[in-house]
Design a protein around this motif. Structure first.
Motif, PDB file in Angstrom:
ATOM      1  N   ILE A  53       0.813  -1.216   0.000  1.00 19.88           N
ATOM      2  CA  ILE A  53       0.000   0.000   0.000  1.00 19.88           C
ATOM      3  C   ILE A  53       0.850   1.271   0.000  1.00 19.88           C
ATOM      4  N   LEU A  54       2.156   1.118  -0.015  1.00 18.35           N
ATOM      5  CA  LEU A  54       3.027   2.287   0.087  1.00 18.35           C
ATOM      6  C   LEU A  54       2.965   3.181  -1.146  1.00 18.35           C
ATOM      7  N   ASP A  55       2.536   2.622  -2.280  1.00 18.19           N
ATOM      8  CA  ASP A  55       2.386   3.477  -3.465  1.00 18.19           C
ATOM      9  C   ASP A  55       0.993   4.102  -3.555  1.00 18.19           C
ATOM     10  N   TRP A  56       0.081   3.682  -2.668  1.00 16.82           N
ATOM     11  CA  TRP A  56      -1.295   4.199  -2.603  1.00 16.82           C
ATOM     12  C   TRP A  56      -1.972   4.186  -3.977  1.00 16.82           C
ATOM     13  N   SER A  57      -1.806   3.080  -4.682  1.00 13.98           N
ATOM     14  CA  SER A  57      -2.481   2.899  -5.967  1.00 13.98           C
ATOM     15  C   SER A  57      -3.803   2.174  -5.737  1.00 13.98           C
ATOM     16  N   GLN A  58      -4.652   2.177  -6.752  1.00 19.59           N
ATOM     17  CA  GLN A  58      -5.940   1.500  -6.639  1.00 19.59           C
ATOM     18  C   GLN A  58      -5.756  -0.003  -6.413  1.00 19.59           C
ATOM     19  N   VAL A  59      -4.833  -0.590  -7.174  1.00 23.51           N
ATOM     20  CA  VAL A  59      -4.592  -2.030  -7.043  1.00 23.51           C
ATOM     21  C   VAL A  59      -4.065  -2.355  -5.641  1.00 23.51           C
ATOM     22  N   GLY A  60      -3.081  -1.579  -5.195  1.00 31.45           N
ATOM     23  CA  GLY A  60      -2.507  -1.826  -3.883  1.00 31.45           C
ATOM     24  C   GLY A  60      -3.502  -1.603  -2.760  1.00 31.45           C
ATOM     25  N   TYR A  61      -4.324  -0.570  -2.903  1.00 27.31           N
ATOM     26  CA  TYR A  61      -5.292  -0.249  -1.855  1.00 27.31           C
ATOM     27  C   TYR A  61      -6.317  -1.370  -1.676  1.00 27.31           C
ATOM     28  N   TRP A  62      -6.934  -1.788  -2.778  1.00 32.59           N
ATOM     29  CA  TRP A  62      -7.983  -2.800  -2.667  1.00 32.59           C
ATOM     30  C   TRP A  62      -7.407  -4.177  -2.352  1.00 32.59           C
ATOM     31  N   ARG A  63      -6.224  -4.439  -2.817  1.00 31.73           N
ATOM     32  CA  ARG A  63      -5.575  -5.696  -2.441  1.00 31.73           C
ATOM     33  C   ARG A  63      -5.289  -5.709  -0.937  1.00 31.73           C
ATOM     34  N   PHE A  64      -4.878  -4.568  -0.424  1.00 29.82           N
ATOM     35  CA  PHE A  64      -4.600  -4.475   1.011  1.00 29.82           C
ATOM     36  C   PHE A  64      -5.880  -4.642   1.823  1.00 29.82           C
ATOM     37  N   ARG A  65      -6.972  -4.078   1.335  1.00 30.25           N
ATOM     38  CA  ARG A  65      -8.249  -4.240   2.040  1.00 30.25           C
ATOM     39  C   ARG A  65      -8.663  -5.711   2.090  1.00 30.25           C
ATOM     40  N   ILE A  66      -8.441  -6.436   1.011  1.00 25.42           N
ATOM     41  CA  ILE A  66      -8.756  -7.870   0.992  1.00 25.42           C
ATOM     42  C   ILE A  66      -7.872  -8.621   1.982  1.00 25.42           C
ATOM     43  N   GLU A  67      -6.591  -8.267   2.002  1.00 33.53           N
ATOM     44  CA  GLU A  67      -5.672  -8.915   2.942  1.00 33.53           C
ATOM     45  C   GLU A  67      -6.088  -8.631   4.386  1.00 33.53           C
ATOM     46  N   LEU A  68      -6.542  -7.419   4.646  1.00 31.84           N
ATOM     47  CA  LEU A  68      -6.992  -7.080   5.998  1.00 31.84           C
ATOM     48  C   LEU A  68      -8.203  -7.909   6.407  1.00 31.84           C
ATOM     49  N   SER A  69      -9.088  -8.164   5.462  1.00 31.05           N
ATOM     50  CA  SER A  69     -10.253  -9.006   5.762  1.00 31.05           C
ATOM     51  C   SER A  69      -9.821 -10.414   6.151  1.00 31.05           C
ATOM     52  N   THR A  70      -8.797 -10.911   5.467  1.00 28.34           N
ATOM     53  CA  THR A  70      -8.271 -12.238   5.802  1.00 28.34           C
ATOM     54  C   THR A  70      -7.654 -12.243   7.192  1.00 28.34           C
ATOM     55  N   ILE A  71      -6.900 -11.188   7.504  1.00 29.46           N
ATOM     56  CA  ILE A  71      -6.273 -11.091   8.827  1.00 29.46           C
ATOM     57  C   ILE A  71      -7.330 -10.988   9.920  1.00 29.46           C
ATOM     58  N   GLU A  72      -8.368 -10.212   9.648  1.00 28.37           N
ATOM     59  CA  GLU A  72      -9.420 -10.019  10.646  1.00 28.37           C
ATOM     60  C   GLU A  72     -10.171 -11.312  10.931  1.00 28.37           C
ATOM     61  N   ALA A  73     -10.145 -12.244   9.983  1.00 29.61           N
ATOM     62  CA  ALA A  73     -10.849 -13.517  10.167  1.00 29.61           C
ATOM     63  C   ALA A  73     -10.085 -14.490  11.061  1.00 29.61           C
ATOM     64  N   ILE A  74      -8.850 -14.152  11.432  1.00 32.74           N
ATOM     65  CA  ILE A  74      -8.080 -15.023  12.320  1.00 32.74           C
ATOM     66  C   ILE A  74      -8.745 -15.045  13.697  1.00 32.74           C
ATOM     67  N   PRO A  75      -8.995 -16.223  14.248  1.00 27.15           N
ATOM     68  CA  PRO A  75      -9.684 -16.295  15.551  1.00 27.15           C
ATOM     69  C   PRO A  75      -8.893 -15.610  16.663  1.00 27.15           C
ATOM     70  N   PHE A  76      -9.606 -14.949  17.537  1.00 24.02           N
ATOM     71  CA  PHE A  76      -9.103 -14.349  18.777  1.00 24.02           C
ATOM     72  C   PHE A  76      -8.245 -13.095  18.553  1.00 24.02           C
ATOM     73  N   ILE A  77      -7.283 -13.142  17.645  1.00 21.40           N
ATOM     74  CA  ILE A  77      -6.338 -12.025  17.519  1.00 21.40           C
ATOM     75  C   ILE A  77      -6.511 -11.249  16.220  1.00 21.40           C
ATOM     76  N   GLY A  78      -7.451 -11.652  15.378  1.00 16.20           N
ATOM     77  CA  GLY A  78      -7.599 -11.022  14.072  1.00 16.20           C
ATOM     78  C   GLY A  78      -7.899  -9.535  14.150  1.00 16.20           C
ATOM     79  N   SER A  79      -8.859  -9.168  14.968  1.00 20.60           N
ATOM     80  CA  SER A  79      -9.234  -7.754  15.086  1.00 20.60           C
ATOM     81  C   SER A  79      -8.107  -6.916  15.667  1.00 20.60           C
ATOM     82  N   THR A  80      -7.406  -7.482  16.638  1.00 20.76           N
ATOM     83  CA  THR A  80      -6.284  -6.755  17.246  1.00 20.76           C
ATOM     84  C   THR A  80      -5.167  -6.527  16.240  1.00 20.76           C
ATOM     85  N   LEU A  81      -4.845  -7.553  15.468  1.00 25.97           N
ATOM     86  CA  LEU A  81      -3.805  -7.412  14.449  1.00 25.97           C
ATOM     87  C   LEU A  81      -4.193  -6.360  13.414  1.00 25.97           C
ATOM     88  N   ARG A  82      -5.447  -6.366  13.042  1.00 29.18           N
ATOM     89  CA  ARG A  82      -5.911  -5.384  12.058  1.00 29.18           C
ATOM     90  C   ARG A  82      -5.753  -3.966  12.588  1.00 29.18           C
TER      91      ARG A  82
END
Length: 217
Positions: free
Chosen positions: A118-147
């Motif tokens: 996301i360091l280039d703040w491009s459309q591809v990087g931004y939305w890809r990062f949002r998808i990755e964050l959704s995956t991280i948030e789905a981790i049990p117990f610590i997902g929300s904290t990591l996000r």
């Protein structure tokens, strides 16, 4: 003899790849420092800063390209190194330092690519990062904290870019350089330890050859 030659080639290849890994880390570090003089880790402004570097700064596009290619090649070369070390049976205890440091270096290289997403703040990087964050948030117990830790509070904004820029530029980059140095030293040390053994084996085979000829005659 064929087995000895095969192992020698693999070990020498591992040494060359270790040097290549350290060289790629150095290129990525130097070009990253040069880019940091003009890069702005802010939402919206990051992309403009990179475009300005590519178009207005002398050799800026070359430096930017070298930085990107070095990061990509680092992952590829580290993976090839793992295959070479596996084929050369360098996963044994005697190669423990080189083996573990290479595995950690691969993880560091992947982490560098991930934090740069996301360091280039491009459309591809931004939305890809949002998808990755959704995956991280789905981790049990610590997902929300990591996000929250990654984004700096939940929303993807300037704080998120600053967090990832700090992690990318200081923590993971420094760790990658240290691991590359440790890996190279581990491979060189192990090769130095085994070289005398190979020399003795070769010398013994040459010494025993005339004796066998005398016995047969």
């Amino acid at each position: 003899m064929k087995s000895l030659s095969y192992e020698f080639v693999l070990k020498r290849t591992a040494t060359i790849l270790s040097v290549a890994l350290l060289t790629l880390c150095a290129i990525a570090a130097v070009t990253g420092i040069l880019l940091s003089f003009y890069y702005e880790p802010v939402a919206g402004g990051a992309n403009q800063a990179l475009q300005w570097i590519d178009t207005e700064i002398p050799n800026g596009q070359i430096i930017h390209g070298l930085h990107d290619y070095a990061g990509t090649l680092l992952i590829g070369v580290a993976l090839i190194q793992m295959v070479v070390m596996f084929l050369g049976r360098q996963f044994r205890r005697s190669w423990l330092t080189g083996w573990i440091s290479n595995i950690l270096l691969i993880l560091n290289a992947i982490a560098l690519a991930w934090t740069a997403m996301i360091l280039d703040w491009s459309q591809v990087g931004y939305w890809r990062f949002r998808i990755e964050l959704s995956t991280i948030e789905a981790i049990p117990f610590i997902g929300s904290t990591l996000r929250d830790v990654i984004t700096g509070g939940g929303a993807v904004n300037t704080t998120t870019v600053e967090h990832l820029y700090t992690i990318h530029s200081y923590i993971i980059s420094g760790s990658a350089i240290m691991l590359a140095i440790v890996h190279l030293l581990g491979v060189l040390w192990q090769e130095k330890q085994q070289t005398p053994i190979a020399s003795v084996t070769s010398a013994e085979s040459k010494t025993n050859a005339p004796r066998e000829l005398i016995k047969n005659s």
